[in-house]
Design a protein around this motif. Structure first.
Motif, short mmCIF file in Angstrom:
data_model
loop_
_atom_site.label_atom_id
_atom_site.label_comp_id
_atom_site.label_asym_id
_atom_site.label_seq_id
_atom_site.Cartn_x
_atom_site.Cartn_y
_atom_site.Cartn_z
N ALA A 1 -12.35 43.36 44.06
CA ALA A 1 -13.70 42.90 44.45
C ALA A 1 -14.80 43.46 43.55
CB ALA A 1 -13.97 43.29 45.90
N ALA B 1 -15.92 41.21 40.83
CA ALA B 1 -16.47 39.98 41.43
C ALA B 1 -17.86 40.23 42.00
CB ALA B 1 -15.53 39.47 42.52
N ILE B 2 -18.10 41.41 42.50
CA ILE B 2 -19.44 41.78 42.97
C ILE B 2 -20.39 41.87 41.78
CG2 ILE B 2 -20.82 43.66 43.97
CD1 ILE B 2 -18.31 44.30 45.72
N GLU C 1 -25.71 34.98 48.95
CA GLU C 1 -25.24 36.11 48.15
C GLU C 1 -25.16 37.38 49.00
OE1 GLU C 1 -27.47 36.54 44.55
OE2 GLU C 1 -26.86 34.58 43.78
N TYR D 1 -22.00 37.31 50.92
CA TYR D 1 -20.92 37.58 49.97
C TYR D 1 -20.82 39.08 49.68
CZ TYR D 1 -18.66 37.57 45.30
OH TYR D 1 -17.86 37.81 44.20
N TRP E 1 -19.59 41.32 52.70
CA TRP E 1 -18.17 41.24 52.96
C TRP E 1 -17.36 41.91 51.85
CZ3 TRP E 1 -13.68 38.66 51.12
CH2 TRP E 1 -12.62 38.69 52.02
N MET E 2 -17.76 41.65 50.61
CA MET E 2 -17.01 42.20 49.47
C MET E 2 -17.11 43.72 49.41
SD MET E 2 -15.47 39.78 47.74
CE MET E 2 -15.44 39.78 45.94
N ILE F 1 -14.67 45.16 52.06
CA ILE F 1 -13.43 44.38 52.11
C ILE F 1 -12.24 45.25 52.47
CG2 ILE F 1 -12.77 44.61 49.68
CD1 ILE F 1 -12.25 41.54 49.73
N PHE G 1 -15.54 33.99 52.44
CA PHE G 1 -14.65 35.17 52.42
C PHE G 1 -13.23 34.78 52.03
CE2 PHE G 1 -17.34 35.48 56.40
CZ PHE G 1 -18.43 36.02 55.75
N ALA H 1 -14.51 34.10 47.57
CA ALA H 1 -14.39 35.49 47.09
C ALA H 1 -13.06 35.70 46.37
CB ALA H 1 -14.52 36.45 48.27
N ARG H 2 -11.99 35.11 46.89
CA ARG H 2 -10.67 35.31 46.30
C ARG H 2 -10.54 34.58 44.97
NH1 ARG H 2 -7.78 35.07 52.25
NH2 ARG H 2 -8.41 37.18 52.84
#
Length: 914
Positions: free
Chosen positions: A399, A402-403, A419, A422, A425-426, A429, A524, A528-529
């Motif tokens: 993550a 990705a963040i 955002e 996002y 959650w990230m 995670i 999520f 995100a994945r």
């Protein structure tokens, strides 16, 4: 010759087949690529192979298709990558039910290979019907590139399988995939772990059972014994137990502690103390933990690490044992006392409550509405937190890049507020459970030796080679029975669909994709994945933008559900009103960040919009308005034609800007206003005298201009209403078309503005509109022709009045239009720029009666506004009423306030009449 009406049923299938056969939807058009066309790509959120088109699909795919058709017309090399998700649980459930219906055959009786063959057979015969339903919607995907997350059965060197296997093997080698014993959402009926997305929390009537756990070693706790009228304790007594509450009494058999808060004065003396677990006899510790809330109940909480996600974390903090008391099918196992073994969890619940009561350890039963997790598909099976060995991805590590990518702006969310969701959650995670106890899916590429050693490999041969190297001899291996979570394979979608792990030309050309269009509920699970996997394996984000659309609700704002009976079937709407009407409705209502309240009459209304355009095309045809080769809109001389050319240019620019900004509703609104109001209501009315006149030059120019304007409408409307526009494109008069509309060039009309013509026709329109408004507001009879006087107008505006007098008289239903220096009695006064427009209506309207009527209407509205204001100020109403009811009251208030303002303005005008 155009038919009298447009019949979607007669043209949609034919036109769609024509588009496909022409190759219009295919990416990599050689001519475009050779000409240096920029690539533009979108990957479709793959619908489940089991799915049918619902309103969420209709919205999602309409918005994607608008972008795809728009960019294709702008000359880009467009790829809309389609495909299906294998939907592990849903597909397996369907086939298992079929087998049961054929004689109670179970998959385990068939064996794995026979069952998998049966599922592939079902997929070939019945799966993927949603693809043809997307065609009915008009989705212009490159169907020649359709992909399936599970690959294709029997295909040699299947690329999708290689992609998934490579990701698993490499992440495992990097320590980012591992096996662990943790709590998962468990479906006891299917006997598999499920993702959060496959769990639906349903409100049910339940209980809090308050149990007394005896304290060990003679310890006591002070509890209130008497209370006053307000419920405040007035007397206390020491009791040899501690009270805990639970909604799932059966889990107490696996309790390994009781938690209290360290700041709770009632329990500070119990540090290091224990309780005796009733029915089991196990001595378990009292632990101090912030999870226990002193303000809730007794402030003490039973801790069952193997059966509750919060308790699992408490258990880790305090090193508590994890005792699983359930079997995979939801029965009590041998970890529990013999009296409960083999009982179904709910039968065990009843017996435990009865046994606790018999021991006089039942403190009380508190009826309470509770949220209970159920399987999302059937809504029948209660999901259990369950402790098992599963495969996990170290999502926290993946993550981080990705963040950072979103923080740097490499990927942008639209609307931007998503955002925050996002990031939240990230940044919090948890490990991602990727194994499922199913047979339909990508089988986990792991093999086990008898001693438990695990060999993760690309193939069985590679696993045996690794094992032989490890042991120095050949040993027997057994492959993992589990398959991967569906989200694991779909996380690779933006690059696996383009041929990865092979370095294909498509991968090089179309990755990263331009935009992902999706709903907020899978930020999520999927967005995100894909971000994590794309950055890890491609070293680049998978998409530039993520457009998050809202939900489609019913007309009252309620979420659609079968249980409520308010589901609207998009296919039925297409049958009744046509795909264009549904598409335009969804786009026109797709305001960023606002849910769509869909009513059938809205679709009917936009069907009528299509009818309006069709009738306008027939008007042009009947008046011989045909396209002219080499027509140059910049060279028209008639004021009205100069004006409409400028309006077209303005609209095309506006629509372009709004589509680029993902403001679909604004783009659709701009087209609607131009077609209905500007072109149909004004321009076609304005040009009637020219078309019927004797000036052949003016007539020819006007016919050519009208045909050109109609062409531009078809171009800018095509992404929203592709079927009708394509049909009109093929049937309107003029030289042979060079291409289908789907491949035609998007209008670029910069510089086509005529300021003088805009000002002149704008003045005429405002004058006519103001007069029409007064007539409507004052109840002037429709057939009455009233006089108009204008006072204090500039010379320029007087000349405009003279040039367009016939038009103004006809369209405003006036008897005359003259200048004046005086103000006749009983005249309503309007301000138009520097001039005063006077409308003497006393001979047509009873001014006193009209004044009284307006005052009465205002009074009614003010009374209604007062009631609605009071209701909305009532905190209890706002908190307890359903969201759609509150919103309806707010809308009623806003409508009433708008009507009051309108009536007050009219009353003020009447009072000013001399």
């Amino acid at each position: 010759m155009l038919e009298k009406t447009f019949s979607p049923k007669d043209v949609e299938e034919r036109l769609y087949r024509q588009w496909e056969e022409s190759g219009a939807f295919k990416a990599g058009n050689p001519e475009r690529v050779a000409a240096g066309a920029k690539p533009y790509s979108i990957v479709i959120p793959p619908p489940n192979v089991t799915g049918s088109l619902h309103m969420g699909h209709a919205l999602n795919n309409t918005l994607q298709d608008v972008l795809i058709r728009f960019e294709r017309m702008r000359g880009k090399d467009v790829l809309w990558q389609p495909g299906l998700d294998h939907a592990g649980i849903a597909t397996q459930m369907i086939v298992e039910r079929q087998l049961e219906g054929e004689g109670n055959v179970r998959r385990r009786d068939m064996g794995r290979e026979a069952f998998i063959e049966r599922v592939w057979k079902w997929k070939g015969e019945s799966g993927g019907s949603i693809i043809n339903q997307l065609r009915r919607l008009g989705a212009s995907c490159d169907w020649s590139r359709e992909r399936f997350t599970l690959g294709e059965r029997g295909a040699p060197d299947e690329q999708m399988v290689r992609a998934v296997t490579k990701v698993f093997v490499e992440l495992h080698a990097q320590g980012l995939i591992y096996r662990d014993k943790r709590l998962v959402n468990w479906d006891p009926k299917l006997q598999t772990a499920v993702s959060d997305l496959e769990v639906e929390n349903i409100e049910v009537k339940g209980n809090f059972w308050h149990f007394r756990y005896p304290l060990a070693d003679g310890k006591t706790v002070r509890y209130p014994s008497e209370f006053d009228e307000e419920g405040k304790p007035t007397a206390w007594e020491d009791r040899p137990y501690i009270v805990v509450a639970t909604t799932r009494p059966e889990t107490m058999l696996g309790d390994t502690a009781v938690a209290v808060n360290a700041e709770d004065e009632r329990y500070k003396h119990l540090k290091g103390a224990h309780v005796i677990l009733p029915l089991v006899g196990r001595k378990i510790p009292i632990v101090f933990d912030e999870h226990a809330d002193p303000t809730q109940g007794s402030g003490a909480v039973k801790i069952t690490p193997a059966h509750d996600f919060n308790d699992f974390e408490v258990g880790k903090r305090h090193g508590l044992p994890q005792i699983n008391i359930l079997t995979a099918d939801g029965k009590i196992n041998d970890e529990a006392p013999e009296a409960y073994r083999g009982l179904d969890r709910f039968d065990a619940r009843k017996k435990i409550v009865a046994d606790i009561e018999a021991l006089e350890l039942l403190d009380r039963i508190e009826p309470k509405t509770v949220m209970v997790p159920h399987d999302e598909k059937s809504k029948m099976t209660v999901i259990e937190p369950y402790l098992t060995d599963q495969w996990y991805v170290d999502a926290a590590t993946l993550a981080k890049p990705a963040i950072a990518a979103v923080e740097r702006g490499e990927t942008t969310f639209v609307p931007k507020n998503w955002e925050k969701t996002y990031f939240e959650w990230m940044r919090n995670i948890q490990p991602w459970c990727i194994s499922r106890q199913l047979w339909w899916g990508h089988r986990i590429p792991a093999w086990y030796a008898e001693d438990g050693e695990i060999f993760v490999a690309h193939s069985e041969d590679e696993a045996y080679a690794a094992a032989e190297k490890h042991y120095g001899k050949r040993v027997e291996l057994k492959r993992d029975e589990d398959v991967l979570d569906t989200w694991f394979s779909s996380a690779l979608w933006p690059f696996s669909t383009l041929g990865w792990p092979d370095e294909t030309p498509e991968l090089k050309r179309y990755y990263k994709t331009d935009v992902l269009v999706t709903g907020f509920d899978i930020i999520f699970f999927w967005v995100a994945r894909m971000m994590m996997m794309g950055l890890h394996f491609m070293n680049e984000v998978p998409f530039r933008d993520v457009y998050i659309h809202a939900l489609v609700r019913d007309e009252k704002g309620q979420k659609m559900s079968k249980t409520k009976g308010n589901v609207i079937d998009p296919l039925k709407l297409i049958d009744e009103y046509g795909a264009d009407a549904l598409r335009f409705t969804l786009a026109a209502m797709a305001a960023q960040g606002r849910d769509i309240k869909l009513a059938t009459n809205r679709v009917e209304g936009y069907r009528n919009f299509g009818t309006k355009l069709w009738n306008a095309a027939r008007f042009c045809e009947m008046n011989e308005c045909a396209r002219v080769e080499g027509f140059d809109p910049a060279k028209v001389t008639q004021t009205v034609n100069q004006w409409i050319v400028g309006e077209v240019a303005r609209t095309a620019a506006k629509v372009t800007e709004e589509i680029e900004g993902y403001r679909y509703n604004e783009a659709a609104g701009a087209i609607y206003r131009f077609v209905w109001n500007v072109f149909c209501d004004w321009y076609l009315e304005f040009i009637k005298p020219l078309l019927l006149g004797t000036d052949e030059s003016a007539k020819a120019e006007t016919r050519a201009t009208a045909a050109w304007v109609l062409d531009q409408i078809l171009l800018i409307l095509h992404p929203f209403m592709p079927f009708m526009t394509e049909e009109l494109w093929a049937t309107t008069a003029g030289p042979a078309r060079k291409s289908l509309l789907v491949m035609a060039e998007w209008p670029n009309l910069s510089g086509l503005r005529h300021a003088d013509a805009d000002a002149e026709m704008g003045w005429v329109i405002r004058l006519i509109s103001d007069v029409r408004s007064v007539r409507a507001e004052m109840n002037v009879p429709a057939g009455a022709k009233i006089p108009l006087l204008i006072k204090g107008a500039s010379q320029e505006n007087l000349q405009r009045l003279a040039r367009h007098k016939d038009l103004i008289l006809r369209l405003a239903r006036l008897a005359s239009a003259d200048t004046t220096d005086a103000v006749p009695a009983g005249s309503l006064q309007l301000v138009l720029d520097e001039a005063t427009v006077l409308l003497p209506i006393a001979d047509f309207v009873d001014l006193k009666a009209e004044t009284a009527r307006l005052a009465k209407e205002i009074g009614k509205l003010e009374s209604e506004i007062e009631k609605l204001t009071a209701k909305l100020a009532n905190e209890k109403f706002v908190a307890s009423a359903p969201e759609h009811v509150v919103e309806e009251q707010r809308e009623r208030k806003a409508d009433a306030e708008a009507a009051r303002t309108k009536f007050k303005d009219a009353l003020k005008m009447l009072e000013g009449a001399v």
